[in-house]
Design a protein around this motif. Structure first.
Motif, PDB file in Angstrom:
ATOM      1  N   ALA A  16     -17.668  58.768  34.312  1.00 31.96           N
ATOM      2  CA  ALA A  16     -16.646  57.798  33.897  1.00 31.96           C
ATOM      3  C   ALA A  16     -15.364  58.501  33.476  1.00 31.96           C
ATOM      4  O   ALA A  16     -14.270  58.072  33.818  1.00 31.96           O
ATOM      5  CB  ALA A  16     -17.164  56.928  32.751  1.00 31.96           C
TER       6      ALA A  16
ATOM      7  N   ALA B 234     -11.720  58.391  35.306  1.00 29.52           N
ATOM      8  CA  ALA B 234     -10.477  58.026  34.632  1.00 29.52           C
ATOM      9  C   ALA B 234      -9.380  59.039  34.916  1.00 29.52           C
ATOM     10  O   ALA B 234      -8.197  58.710  34.909  1.00 29.52           O
ATOM     11  CB  ALA B 234     -10.709  57.906  33.127  1.00 29.52           C
TER      12      ALA B 234
ATOM     13  N   ASN C  90      -9.098  50.833  29.723  1.00 31.95           N
ATOM     14  CA  ASN C  90      -9.619  51.257  31.032  1.00 31.95           C
ATOM     15  C   ASN C  90     -10.907  52.056  30.880  1.00 31.95           C
ATOM     16  O   ASN C  90     -11.842  51.882  31.663  1.00 31.95           O
ATOM     17  CB  ASN C  90      -8.585  52.095  31.781  1.00 31.95           C
TER      18      ASN C  90
ATOM     19  N   ASP D 297     -13.962  50.003  30.470  1.00 27.58           N
ATOM     20  CA  ASP D 297     -14.337  49.232  31.648  1.00 27.58           C
ATOM     21  C   ASP D 297     -14.685  47.784  31.288  1.00 27.58           C
ATOM     22  O   ASP D 297     -15.777  47.296  31.574  1.00 27.58           O
ATOM     23  CB  ASP D 297     -15.497  49.912  32.385  1.00 27.58           C
TER      24      ASP D 297
ATOM     25  N   SER E  52     -13.127  43.604  31.096  1.00 27.77           N
ATOM     26  CA  SER E  52     -12.096  42.690  31.582  1.00 27.77           C
ATOM     27  C   SER E  52     -11.543  41.850  30.437  1.00 27.77           C
ATOM     28  O   SER E  52     -10.462  41.280  30.541  1.00 27.77           O
ATOM     29  CB  SER E  52     -12.647  41.782  32.682  1.00 27.77           C
TER      30      SER E  52
END
Length: 186
Positions: free
Chosen positions: A10, A14, A99, A102, A104
């Motif tokens: 992850a 990024a 970000n 992760d 929304s």
């Protein structure tokens, strides 16, 4: 509650297609935001005003002036309606941490800019409010996410190594600023 673990994959994701600018005035968080399409986006809502913001504020190396004006207004001192230019580095830190998590879900903004009068009033009611708070300079935000714990949010912001990160577990929020790199709270 979902457990978030920031894996090596992850973090590398990024950083994909990233070049971090070495200029001391540029937030390291910006490096986390570069990648496909090279855009930066911030998503927030305010329970205080009922307003929402879902804004692309940077495209292909350029901040969007009108988008930043909307961010400034959204992050205003809701008690006085005072508006200040929010430091772009702080917007970058918030977007980079978002970000990395992760999610929304938009941030819930608890506090952005604070006028000196508002800061003094809050300081008279709480020991946790700094006399020279970076909120008064547009360089700090207090944020919450329902889908992430205070620890998860603080971990994501700390990974950016771009400013201060305060954990306020009892009040369920994280302070992010673009001041010196430091951490506090539980």
């Amino acid at each position: 509650m979902t457990k978030m673990t920031l894996t090596r994959r992850a973090i590398l994701g990024a950083f994909a297609a990233t070049t971090v600018t070495a200029a001391p005035t540029f937030s390291k968080a910006a490096g986390f935001l570069r990648g496909s399409g090279d855009i930066r986006r911030i998503k927030m809502y305010s329970g205080r005003t009922g307003e929402s913001l879902d804004m692309i504020y940077w495209i292909e190396g350029e901040y969007i002036k009108d988008a930043l004006k909307e961010v400034n207004y959204f992050m205003r001192d809701w008690r006085t309606n005072g508006v200040i230019n929010i430091d772009r580095r702080n917007i970058d830190i918030m977007a980079a941490a978002h970000n990395l998590m992760d999610v929304s879900e938009p941030y819930m903004l608890l506090s952005g800019y604070r006028s000196p009068n508002t800061n003094a009033m809050l300081r008279s009611k709480s020991r946790g409010v700094a006399k020279n708070s970076l909120h008064m300079k547009g360089q700090a935000a207090d944020l919450r996410l329902q889908s992430r714990s205070v620890s998860q949010m603080a971990e994501a912001a700390s990974i950016c190594r771009a400013g201060g990160v305060g954990r306020y577990s009892r009040s369920n929020f994280v302070h992010m600023d673009c001041g010196p790199v430091r951490t506090w709270g539980r």
